[in-house]
Design an enzyme around this catalytic site. Structure first.
Site, PDB file in Angstrom:
ATOM      1  N   GLY A   5     -14.063   2.856 -17.879  1.00 33.60           N
ATOM      2  CA  GLY A   5     -12.829   2.214 -17.420  1.00 33.60           C
ATOM      3  C   GLY A   5     -13.001   1.194 -16.321  1.00 33.60           C
ATOM      4  CE1 TYR A  30      -3.461  -2.903   0.749  1.00 34.16           C
ATOM      5  CE2 TYR A  30      -4.340  -0.967  -0.356  1.00 34.16           C
ATOM      6  CZ  TYR A  30      -4.456  -2.296  -0.018  1.00 34.16           C
ATOM      7  OH  TYR A  30      -5.551  -3.029  -0.435  1.00 34.16           O
ATOM      8  CG  HIS A  54     -14.159  -0.778  -4.153  1.00 32.57           C
ATOM      9  ND1 HIS A  54     -13.777  -1.212  -5.398  1.00 32.57           N
ATOM     10  CD2 HIS A  54     -15.396  -1.288  -3.949  1.00 32.57           C
ATOM     11  CE1 HIS A  54     -14.741  -1.953  -5.918  1.00 32.57           C
ATOM     12  NE2 HIS A  54     -15.737  -2.012  -5.068  1.00 32.57           N
ATOM     13  CB  CYS A 111      -5.007   2.905  21.145  1.00 31.65           C
ATOM     14  SG  CYS A 111      -5.255   2.093  19.544  1.00 31.65           S
ATOM     15  CB  VAL A 168      -8.735   3.329  -3.236  1.00 32.35           C
ATOM     16  CG1 VAL A 168      -9.766   2.233  -2.981  1.00 32.35           C
ATOM     17  CG2 VAL A 168      -7.489   2.769  -3.902  1.00 32.35           C
TER      18      VAL A 168
HETATM   19  N1  APR Z   1      -9.518   4.213 -20.877  1.00 29.13           N
HETATM   20  C1  APR Z   1     -10.659   3.499 -20.656  1.00 29.13           C
HETATM   21  N2  APR Z   1     -10.656   2.243 -20.126  1.00 29.13           N
HETATM   22  C2  APR Z   1      -9.462   1.712 -19.816  1.00 29.13           C
HETATM   23  C3  APR Z   1      -8.232   2.389 -20.003  1.00 29.13           C
HETATM   24  C4  APR Z   1      -8.299   3.699 -20.557  1.00 29.13           C
HETATM   25  N3  APR Z   1      -7.198   4.429 -20.783  1.00 29.13           N
HETATM   26  N4  APR Z   1      -7.216   1.579 -19.592  1.00 29.13           N
HETATM   27  C5  APR Z   1      -7.790   0.445 -19.138  1.00 29.13           C
HETATM   28  N5  APR Z   1      -9.128   0.514 -19.289  1.00 29.13           N
HETATM   29  C6  APR Z   1     -10.126  -0.469 -18.887  1.00 29.13           C
HETATM   30  C7  APR Z   1      -9.730  -1.916 -19.087  1.00 29.13           C
HETATM   31  O1  APR Z   1     -10.080  -2.341 -20.393  1.00 29.13           O
HETATM   32  C8  APR Z   1     -10.602  -2.601 -18.020  1.00 29.13           C
HETATM   33  O2  APR Z   1     -11.879  -2.913 -18.542  1.00 29.13           O
HETATM   34  O3  APR Z   1     -10.292  -0.323 -17.495  1.00 29.13           O
HETATM   35  C9  APR Z   1     -10.754  -1.537 -16.949  1.00 29.13           C
HETATM   36  C10 APR Z   1      -9.952  -1.849 -15.702  1.00 29.13           C
HETATM   37  O4  APR Z   1     -10.516  -3.010 -15.140  1.00 29.13           O
HETATM   38  P1  APR Z   1      -9.935  -3.549 -13.753  1.00 29.13           P
HETATM   39  O5  APR Z   1      -8.452  -3.523 -13.793  1.00 29.13           O
HETATM   40  O6  APR Z   1     -10.679  -4.809 -13.450  1.00 29.13           O
HETATM   41  O7  APR Z   1     -10.355  -2.416 -12.712  1.00 29.13           O
HETATM   42  P2  APR Z   1     -11.771  -2.209 -12.056  1.00 29.13           P
HETATM   43  O8  APR Z   1     -12.866  -2.573 -12.986  1.00 29.13           O
HETATM   44  O9  APR Z   1     -11.780  -0.822 -11.503  1.00 29.13           O
HETATM   45  O10 APR Z   1     -11.715  -3.249 -10.821  1.00 29.13           O
HETATM   46  C11 APR Z   1     -12.755  -3.165  -9.885  1.00 29.13           C
HETATM   47  O11 APR Z   1     -11.558  -4.697  -8.466  1.00 29.13           O
HETATM   48  O12 APR Z   1      -9.609  -5.382  -7.529  1.00 29.13           O
HETATM   49  C12 APR Z   1     -10.768  -4.699  -7.274  1.00 29.13           C
HETATM   50  O13 APR Z   1     -11.078  -3.034  -5.692  1.00 29.13           O
HETATM   51  C13 APR Z   1     -10.478  -3.275  -6.925  1.00 29.13           C
HETATM   52  O14 APR Z   1     -11.791  -1.330  -7.458  1.00 29.13           O
HETATM   53  C14 APR Z   1     -11.183  -2.482  -8.021  1.00 29.13           C
HETATM   54  C15 APR Z   1     -12.215  -3.449  -8.530  1.00 29.13           C
END
Ligand code: APR
Length: 246
Positions: A184, A64, A116, A147, A100
């Protein structure tokens, strides 16, 4: 397609947005499931669960601290600014994010639900103490100044419930929405991934922006394939042209 989507947004009564890691990808924050995704390098079970934290708080905090550094050194990209502009134009009524990071806030968005949690928040594992970080913690793992118990990142881990207030606000916004802009996200993590389906279930419009198809694409009325940092500003420019802003 951009022209049509701009028209739909302009005519919307209650537009909301759901964003995922893809909107911050162009700010240099790796996504979770993409080719270079965070989870590719680490197994979620090893890092983002209460069990992992109990087993090895130092390892979890090292990960983190690295991500906190990424966020603190990142800058909002044009996609974040475009959504903030839609809020300023009183078109976007609520931004629900799975991210986040604080890039939506830093771009000027005010109406945000963090489903999240927030990585710049730390909370005590024992007392009520909580704080916002403006730098990675000095000691790893950090201790509560009140604490002395362990502090933990203010994020939701796998297996943990979404904060009830955030969840009910997100779901009530989905019930009210007549248009949702999904940007995204792979749409595979619940309950966030349900939100576009709620909007669809009451016959309203789903607009998706993604560089590839996702679990949301099958219900998208409009799927715009492309980078959020390129597509969203073009939609905002088209809206401005339509209302004669320039
Ligand atoms: N523009 C638009 N979309 C994009 C871009 C971009 N420049 N780059 C990547 N993507 C898309 C990818 O195609 C994918 O569909 O963003 C998405 C990212 O997907 P994940 O990596 O699965 O992220 P997310 O959907 O936010 O995950 C949800 O999973 O691990 C947990 O808590 C974590 O909040 C997260 C949750």
């Amino acid at each position: 397609m951009i022209e049509k989507v701009a028209e739909v947004i302009l005519k919307s009564r209650h537009l909301i947005a759901l964003t995922g890691a893809g909107i911050s990808a162009e700010s240099g924050i790796p996504t979770f499931r993409g080719p270079k995704g965070l989870w590719k390098r680490y197994r979620p079970e090893d890092l983002a669960t209460p069990e992992a934290f109990a087993r090895n708080p130092k390892l979890v905090w090292e990960w983190y601290a690295w991500r906190i550094n990424l966020v603190l050194n990142a800058k909002p990209n044009p996609a974040h600014y475009a959504l903030a502009e839609l809020e300023k134009m009183n078109l976007l009524k609520m931004l629900i994010t799975q991210n986040v990071d604080d890039l939506h806030e830093r771009a000027g968005s005010k109406k945000i639900v963090h489903l999240h949690g927030e990585i710049l928040k730390v909370v005590c594992t024992r007392c009520e103490y909580e704080a916002r970080l403006n730098a990675p913690p000095k000691e790893i793992p950090p201790k509560c100044p009140v604490c002395q118990a362990l502090l933990r990142p203010g994020v939701v881990w796998f297996g943990e419930p979404i904060p009830p207030a955030a969840l009910s606000l997100a779901f009530s916004e989905a019930e009210m929405a007549d248009v949702i802009l999904v940007v995204g996200t792979s749409g595979v993590v619940m309950p966030a991934g349900q939100i576009p389906y709620i909007v669809k279930s009451h016959g309203d419009i789903v607009i998706e922006i993604n560089i590839q198809e996702s679990a949301i694409t099958p219900i998208a009325d409009f799927f715009i394939k492309g980078r959020a940092g390129e597509i969203l500003p073009r939609i905002v420019d088209e809206i401005k042209r339509k209302i004669g802003c320039f």
